[in-house]
Design a protein around this motif. Structure first.
Motif, PDB file in Angstrom:
ATOM      1  N   VAL A 128       0.953  -1.035  -0.052  1.00 38.11           N
ATOM      2  CA  VAL A 128       0.081   0.010  -0.179  1.00 38.11           C
ATOM      3  C   VAL A 128       0.760   1.288   0.058  1.00 38.11           C
ATOM      4  O   VAL A 128       1.961   1.372   0.856  1.00 38.11           O
ATOM      5  N   PRO A 129       0.566   2.122  -0.869  1.00 30.16           N
ATOM      6  CA  PRO A 129       1.527   3.357  -0.872  1.00 30.16           C
ATOM      7  C   PRO A 129       1.603   4.265   0.575  1.00 30.16           C
ATOM      8  O   PRO A 129       0.498   4.280   1.155  1.00 30.16           O
ATOM      9  N   SER A 130       2.903   4.669   0.463  1.00 32.20           N
ATOM     10  CA  SER A 130       3.091   5.226   1.955  1.00 32.20           C
ATOM     11  C   SER A 130       2.079   6.101   2.213  1.00 32.20           C
ATOM     12  O   SER A 130       1.993   7.223   1.196  1.00 32.20           O
ATOM     13  N   GLY A 131       1.846   6.358   3.417  1.00 33.23           N
ATOM     14  CA  GLY A 131       0.760   7.553   3.949  1.00 33.23           C
ATOM     15  C   GLY A 131      -0.678   7.435   3.667  1.00 33.23           C
ATOM     16  O   GLY A 131      -1.862   8.153   4.046  1.00 33.23           O
ATOM     17  N   LYS A 132      -1.072   6.216   2.730  1.00 33.89           N
ATOM     18  CA  LYS A 132      -2.523   5.958   2.309  1.00 33.89           C
ATOM     19  C   LYS A 132      -3.337   5.670   3.670  1.00 33.89           C
ATOM     20  O   LYS A 132      -4.433   5.838   3.874  1.00 33.89           O
ATOM     21  N   LEU A 133      -2.463   4.674   4.627  1.00 34.92           N
ATOM     22  CA  LEU A 133      -2.884   4.011   5.706  1.00 34.92           C
ATOM     23  C   LEU A 133      -3.540   5.230   6.743  1.00 34.92           C
ATOM     24  O   LEU A 133      -4.577   5.243   7.051  1.00 34.92           O
ATOM     25  N   ALA A 134      -2.419   6.030   6.918  1.00 36.35           N
ATOM     26  CA  ALA A 134      -2.729   7.136   7.804  1.00 36.35           C
ATOM     27  C   ALA A 134      -3.999   8.228   7.440  1.00 36.35           C
ATOM     28  O   ALA A 134      -4.716   8.476   8.226  1.00 36.35           O
TER      29      ALA A 134
END
Length: 327
Positions: free
Chosen positions: A230-236
């Motif tokens: 998952v691309p960095s920052g998407k989860l946050a």
């Protein structure tokens, strides 16, 4: 304008402005004199924050720490260093304890010279512990003739002394009310949670369970995101978008348990069975990507136990009925 009465004292009032200044100083001195002296036992990060907040509120604060050097910054800020616990207690009307655990607290307070000095004083236990440990400590203090409040600090040290600082207190309501002006120096959001001294620690454990549930859930989320690239920052970003939904679910679950509305109804967000079908997808991803199921296994066991008992169509809140240890 001069005061007509001649001045023969070392500090001479020659103007009304000077008189007002001296009155303010006298009021300040009177206020300090009337404030109870306080001892803080334990000056780690949290204990130091407690002592600093009391010093900022102009209380006379005596500090003690097993390693005296750790108390040096507090002494530089106006605190008084005690060479022993007994010496600290002897100089105080209120004794605040913040050490590693209740065993450490008992070792300090139950020394004969210390225990005998506690009669007629207030012990405020702010050490983390169990509800039963708090009750036993309260009973021990009462037998000595000491008042006792047990507190749970729901904050990190940087919140101590601020309006947002939250501390829960269990113990006699009249003792809490009488000492609330002093305790407010530690935080603006004080909550008296009941007469039972163990209630503050009970709520502390319950709230920490909520916190750790969220944190361990976040660890699972990070693991899945990494495994699936998952691309960095998407989860946050997307987590923030779901916060209101999660808060609503948690609030509803707690309320349903308080009122006994555990069966599925028209207001249920989803049944146990519906939740479990989605949960199985998480397990499948974890298995496919070699993610450790150690956290999820406990949740899976609860789901399975409830469904096996024929409770699959109940509200998720009914899982609370399966939290008691089996056998």
């Amino acid at each position: 304008m001069r005061i007509e009465r001649p001045c023969n004292r070392p500090i001479c009032l020659t103007t009304t402005k000077g008189a007002a200044r001296i009155r303010r100083r006298a009021q300040s001195i009177w206020s300090v004199v009337m404030k109870p002296a306080i001892a803080v036992l334990g000056t780690g990060r949290m204990g130091s924050a407690l002592a600093r907040a009391l010093l900022a509120a102009e209380y006379r604060v005596t500090v003690w720490n097993r390693t005296a050097e750790k108390a040096a910054p507090l002494v530089a800020s106006g605190g008084i260093l005690a060479t022993s616990v007994a010496a600290a207690v002897a100089q105080a009307a209120i004794v605040i304890v913040n050490v590693s655990d209740y065993d450490a607290s008992a070792t300090l307070l139950r020394e004969e010279a210390v225990a005998s000095a506690l009669n007629g004083k207030l012990v405020v236990e702010l050490t983390s512990g169990t509800p039963q440990g708090a009750r036993e400590a309260g009973e021990w203090a009462a037998a000595l003739g000491a008042a006792y409040l047990d507190g749970a600090i729901m904050a990190t040290p940087d919140f101590i002394g601020t309006e947002a600082g939250t501390i829960l207190f269990g113990g006699p309501g009249e003792i809490f009310a009488a000492n609330k002006p002093v305790l407010l120096a530690l935080g603006g959001n004080l909550q008296h949670v009941g007469e039972d001294a163990g209630l503050a620690n009970a709520l502390d454990s319950a709230l920490l369970a909520l916190m750790w549930g969220a944190l361990f859930g976040a660890l699972n989320g990070v693991a899945v995101s990494r495994a699936e690239q998952v691309p960095s920052g998407k989860l946050a970003t997307l987590w923030q978008a779901t916060v209101p939904v999660v808060e609503g679910l948690v609030t509803d679950l707690i309320k349903r348990n308080e009122t006994g509305r555990l069966a599925g109804d028209a207001e249920s967000f989803a049944s146990i069975a519906t939740h479990y079908r989605a949960f199985e997808h998480l397990l499948a991803v974890m298995d496919a990507r070699g993610i450790d199921r150690v956290v999820a296994e406990g949740q899976d066991a609860l789901f399975r136990r409830a469904i096996a008992a024929g409770r699959g169509q109940d509200d998720l809140a009914a899982l609370s009925q399966f939290m008691t240890r089996q056998g």
